[in-house]
Design a protein around this motif. Structure first.
Motif, PDB file in Angstrom:
ATOM      1  N   ALA A  46       0.846  -1.202   0.000  1.00 27.45           N
ATOM      2  CA  ALA A  46       0.000   0.000   0.000  1.00 27.45           C
ATOM      3  C   ALA A  46       0.877   1.247   0.000  1.00 27.45           C
ATOM      4  O   ALA A  46       0.561   2.246  -0.665  1.00 27.45           O
ATOM      5  CB  ALA A  46      -0.925  -0.012   1.215  1.00 27.45           C
ATOM      6  N   ARG A  47       1.984   1.175   0.732  1.00 27.35           N
ATOM      7  CA  ARG A  47       2.903   2.317   0.765  1.00 27.35           C
ATOM      8  C   ARG A  47       3.582   2.502  -0.592  1.00 27.35           C
ATOM      9  O   ARG A  47       3.769   3.634  -1.058  1.00 27.35           O
ATOM     10  CB  ARG A  47       3.958   2.069   1.846  1.00 27.35           C
ATOM     11  N   ILE A  48       3.935   1.386  -1.245  1.00 28.27           N
ATOM     12  CA  ILE A  48       4.562   1.463  -2.567  1.00 28.27           C
ATOM     13  C   ILE A  48       3.594   2.092  -3.566  1.00 28.27           C
ATOM     14  O   ILE A  48       3.987   2.957  -4.381  1.00 28.27           O
ATOM     15  CB  ILE A  48       4.989   0.055  -3.034  1.00 28.27           C
ATOM     16  N   LYS A  49       2.301   1.708  -3.539  1.00 31.45           N
ATOM     17  CA  LYS A  49       1.303   2.284  -4.443  1.00 31.45           C
ATOM     18  C   LYS A  49       1.171   3.786  -4.206  1.00 31.45           C
ATOM     19  O   LYS A  49       1.043   4.570  -5.153  1.00 31.45           O
ATOM     20  CB  LYS A  49      -0.045   1.591  -4.234  1.00 31.45           C
ATOM     21  N   GLU A  50       1.220   4.188  -2.939  1.00 30.98           N
ATOM     22  CA  GLU A  50       1.114   5.612  -2.628  1.00 30.98           C
ATOM     23  C   GLU A  50       2.299   6.386  -3.188  1.00 30.98           C
ATOM     24  O   GLU A  50       2.131   7.487  -3.732  1.00 30.98           O
ATOM     25  CB  GLU A  50       1.042   5.775  -1.111  1.00 30.98           C
ATOM     26  N   GLU A  51       3.492   5.816  -3.062  1.00 33.73           N
ATOM     27  CA  GLU A  51       4.687   6.490  -3.599  1.00 33.73           C
ATOM     28  C   GLU A  51       4.639   6.572  -5.116  1.00 33.73           C
ATOM     29  O   GLU A  51       5.071   7.572  -5.710  1.00 33.73           O
ATOM     30  CB  GLU A  51       5.942   5.752  -3.147  1.00 33.73           C
ATOM     31  N   LEU A  52       4.118   5.532  -5.772  1.00 38.65           N
ATOM     32  CA  LEU A  52       3.994   5.554  -7.225  1.00 38.65           C
ATOM     33  C   LEU A  52       3.017   6.639  -7.671  1.00 38.65           C
ATOM     34  O   LEU A  52       3.249   7.338  -8.671  1.00 38.65           O
ATOM     35  CB  LEU A  52       3.534   4.187  -7.736  1.00 38.65           C
ATOM     36  N   ARG A  53       1.899   6.776  -6.947  1.00 40.53           N
ATOM     37  CA  ARG A  53       0.921   7.819  -7.296  1.00 40.53           C
ATOM     38  C   ARG A  53       1.505   9.214  -7.093  1.00 40.53           C
ATOM     39  O   ARG A  53       1.058  10.173  -7.730  1.00 40.53           O
ATOM     40  CB  ARG A  53      -0.328   7.646  -6.427  1.00 40.53           C
ATOM     41  N   ASN A  54       2.476   9.335  -6.181  1.00 44.37           N
ATOM     42  CA  ASN A  54       3.112  10.637  -5.956  1.00 44.37           C
ATOM     43  C   ASN A  54       4.187  10.952  -6.984  1.00 44.37           C
ATOM     44  O   ASN A  54       4.866  11.981  -6.879  1.00 44.37           O
ATOM     45  CB  ASN A  54       3.716  10.683  -4.557  1.00 44.37           C
ATOM     46  N   GLY A  55       4.363  10.050  -7.964  1.00 40.65           N
ATOM     47  CA  GLY A  55       5.275  10.335  -9.065  1.00 40.65           C
ATOM     48  C   GLY A  55       6.660   9.747  -8.952  1.00 40.65           C
ATOM     49  O   GLY A  55       7.506   9.974  -9.823  1.00 40.65           O
ATOM     50  N   LYS A  56       6.938   8.968  -7.918  1.00 40.09           N
ATOM     51  CA  LYS A  56       8.258   8.354  -7.792  1.00 40.09           C
ATOM     52  C   LYS A  56       8.426   7.232  -8.810  1.00 40.09           C
ATOM     53  O   LYS A  56       7.453   6.617  -9.256  1.00 40.09           O
ATOM     54  CB  LYS A  56       8.468   7.805  -6.382  1.00 40.09           C
ATOM     55  N   THR A  57       9.669   6.967  -9.166  1.00 38.64           N
ATOM     56  CA  THR A  57       9.945   5.836 -10.048  1.00 38.64           C
ATOM     57  C   THR A  57       9.689   4.536  -9.288  1.00 38.64           C
ATOM     58  O   THR A  57       9.629   4.526  -8.057  1.00 38.64           O
ATOM     59  CB  THR A  57      11.402   5.854 -10.533  1.00 38.64           C
ATOM     60  N   LEU A  58       9.594   3.446 -10.041  1.00 38.01           N
ATOM     61  CA  LEU A  58       9.258   2.169  -9.415  1.00 38.01           C
ATOM     62  C   LEU A  58      10.318   1.747  -8.409  1.00 38.01           C
ATOM     63  O   LEU A  58      10.003   1.343  -7.281  1.00 38.01           O
ATOM     64  CB  LEU A  58       9.088   1.090 -10.494  1.00 38.01           C
ATOM     65  N   ARG A  59      11.573   1.826  -8.800  1.00 38.32           N
ATOM     66  CA  ARG A  59      12.633   1.402  -7.893  1.00 38.32           C
ATOM     67  C   ARG A  59      12.678   2.264  -6.625  1.00 38.32           C
ATOM     68  O   ARG A  59      12.858   1.767  -5.521  1.00 38.32           O
ATOM     69  CB  ARG A  59      13.988   1.438  -8.600  1.00 38.32           C
ATOM     70  N   ALA A  60      12.475   3.564  -6.804  1.00 40.51           N
ATOM     71  CA  ALA A  60      12.455   4.463  -5.650  1.00 40.51           C
ATOM     72  C   ALA A  60      11.250   4.172  -4.758  1.00 40.51           C
ATOM     73  O   ALA A  60      11.347   4.186  -3.523  1.00 40.51           O
ATOM     74  CB  ALA A  60      12.422   5.916  -6.115  1.00 40.51           C
ATOM     75  N   ALA A  61      10.089   3.897  -5.380  1.00 40.94           N
ATOM     76  CA  ALA A  61       8.874   3.604  -4.612  1.00 40.94           C
ATOM     77  C   ALA A  61       9.039   2.337  -3.788  1.00 40.94           C
ATOM     78  O   ALA A  61       8.583   2.271  -2.634  1.00 40.94           O
ATOM     79  CB  ALA A  61       7.686   3.466  -5.562  1.00 40.94           C
TER      80      ALA A  61
END
Length: 443
Positions: free
Chosen positions: A336-351
């Motif tokens: 869930a945290r990874i999905k939130e980071e992706l929606r905020n525009g981070k790259t996949l590896r960073a998320a």
């Protein structure tokens, strides 16, 4: 996959496959390994057997002391040992003054009720003169019926350490009823053994080294603190001030227990499949990797239970089923945290990196609170409750390991594969996500 990440992913998959094979078959490379699910020790509510409450009936009507109950426990355990019944539970409840005895069906217990009856009948402790030429196959003296003292003639028995030699032994104090008889025997049997029997089984055979007239004697030999304490308790138990009365007894047939086990196993498999489906639908690629980690979690839990000989009851199986659902809790928080980071525009590896880092504290706290509950349950519970607490605590510890370590290794390995960089595979799909997918595919 690139470099070490790809190698780690392959090693994780191979390790899980090998552990799963060992868990199901109990073999590896043609050699038998004690770790199959078939070797798990089952409780009486599954295997069938008898569960009884043995209450102490005292002359004064007061609740028996802890020391007296512990002595009674030793007698019962010794009787079960003599009958080669080692798969049993004997516990003391000092608050209500009773013993809990659980005996499952098995090769040595075709009739657990009869086994229990033999175990709790009045024990007879005697000191006997022996015939040194008559011994059993183990080299122990056989009873002759030439009784010198009865257990009721012993006032006290306790562990002692000789001040000069440091040897550990047992100090005996006799009642007046036994002092004269023992004095006569030690005078007549100088340098000869006097054997101590619990019913017909020899407990010890010390050699008479002095004429004892004051009723105070010591038993010495190759004793440790534990073995001397066991012998002292056995001698003291020969003069228990109460009898044991079976007031509550319940029996479970092997057929009923087997039926309960089959239902529980079906429920566990059903729960596992439903959790797998849920994770695939909600989290897609990470969900699939979490499902692999959940398989590792379940296999490790079953292997640990099998190899350590923990007795599993129906509540214990309930604990295993519960941890199947809890086994992905940590993954859900992380994903869930990874999905939130992706929606905020981070790259996949960073998320992925940020998701695991920021979710770690929440995952740790959630697991610790459940683990604390399991420890408390184990500390205050008995029998089936302990089984539930053990499987629950073990499952929580393993779920933390598989979520933080196994899932992370696999997920960080696949994010380097181009086809695995599409955000749709991580449960989100928006125009911005598609733009990010294109950027990462070109990167």
């Amino acid at each position: 996959m690139k470099g070490n990440n790809g190698l780690k992913f392959v090693l994780v998959i191979i390790s899980i496959a090998v552990l799963t094979w060992i868990c199901l078959s109990g073999t590896f490379g043609g050699d038998k390994i004690y770790g199959s699910v078939n070797n798990i020790k089952l409780g009486i509510d599954i295997k069938g057997g008898v569960d009884a409450r043995l209450y102490a009936v005292t002359k004064t009507g007061v609740t028996a002391s802890r020391a007296d109950l512990e002595n009674a426990k030793i007698i019962i355990e010794k009787r079960l040992d003599y009958q080669q019944i080692y798969d049993r539970v004997v516990a003391v409840n000092t608050t209500n003054g009773y013993l809990v005895v659980q005996i499952p069906y098995g090769d040595k217990t075709k009739d657990p009720v009869k086994t229990l009856t033999n175990a709790v009948k009045t024990a007879l402790l005697t000191f006997q003169e022996v015939d040194e030429n008559k011994k059993d196959a183990n080299g122990d003296y056989l009873p002759t019926g030439k009784i010198i003292l009865y257990g009721k003639d012993v006032q006290d028995a306790k562990v002692q350490t000789e001040p000069d030699s440091g040897k550990i032994g047992v100090a005996l104090t006799l009642k007046p009823s036994g002092t004269k008889a023992f004095a006569d025997a030690t005078s007549r049997l100088m340098n000869k053994p006097i054997a101590i029997f619990m019913d017909d089984h020899m407990e010890a055979a010390p050699t008479v080294e002095a004429h004892i007239t004051d009723g105070v004697a010591s038993i010495t030999g190759n004793y440790t603190a534990a073995t001397a304490g066991d012998l002292a308790a056995t001698i003291k138990s020969g003069s228990l001030p109460f009898k044991l009365e079976t007031k509550q007894i319940s029996t479970i047939s092997p057929t009923l227990g087997e039926s309960s086990l089959n239902v529980s196993v079906t429920a566990a498999l059903f729960a596992l499949v439903l959790v797998w489906i849920f994770m695939l639908i909600m989290y897609r690629l990470p969900g699939m990797l979490a499902n692999i980690a959940l398989l590792a979690h379940t296999v490790l839990q079953l292997l640990f239970i099998s190899m350590t000989g923990i007795t599993v009851t129906l509540p214990g199986i309930a604990g295993i089923i519960l941890t199947i659902g809890m086994g992905v809790d940590a993954n859900i928080i992380i994903f869930a945290r990874i999905k939130e980071e992706l929606r905020n525009g981070k790259t996949l590896r960073a998320a992925v990196d940020v998701g695991f880092k920021k979710a770690f504290t929440a995952v740790l706290d959630a697991n610790m609170t459940t683990l604390i509950s399991a420890v408390v349950l184990y500390g205050f519970g008995t029998g089936p409750i302990k089984s539930f607490a053990l499987t629950l605590g073990l499952g929580v510890a393993l779920s933390f390991l598989t979520a933080v370590v196994v899932s992370r290794i696999m997920l960080k390995s696949v994010v380097n594969v181009n086809i695995a960089k599409h955000h749709w595979l991580y449960g989100i799909s928006t125009p911005k996500d598609k733009e990010n997918d294109t950027k990462e595919a070109k990167a």
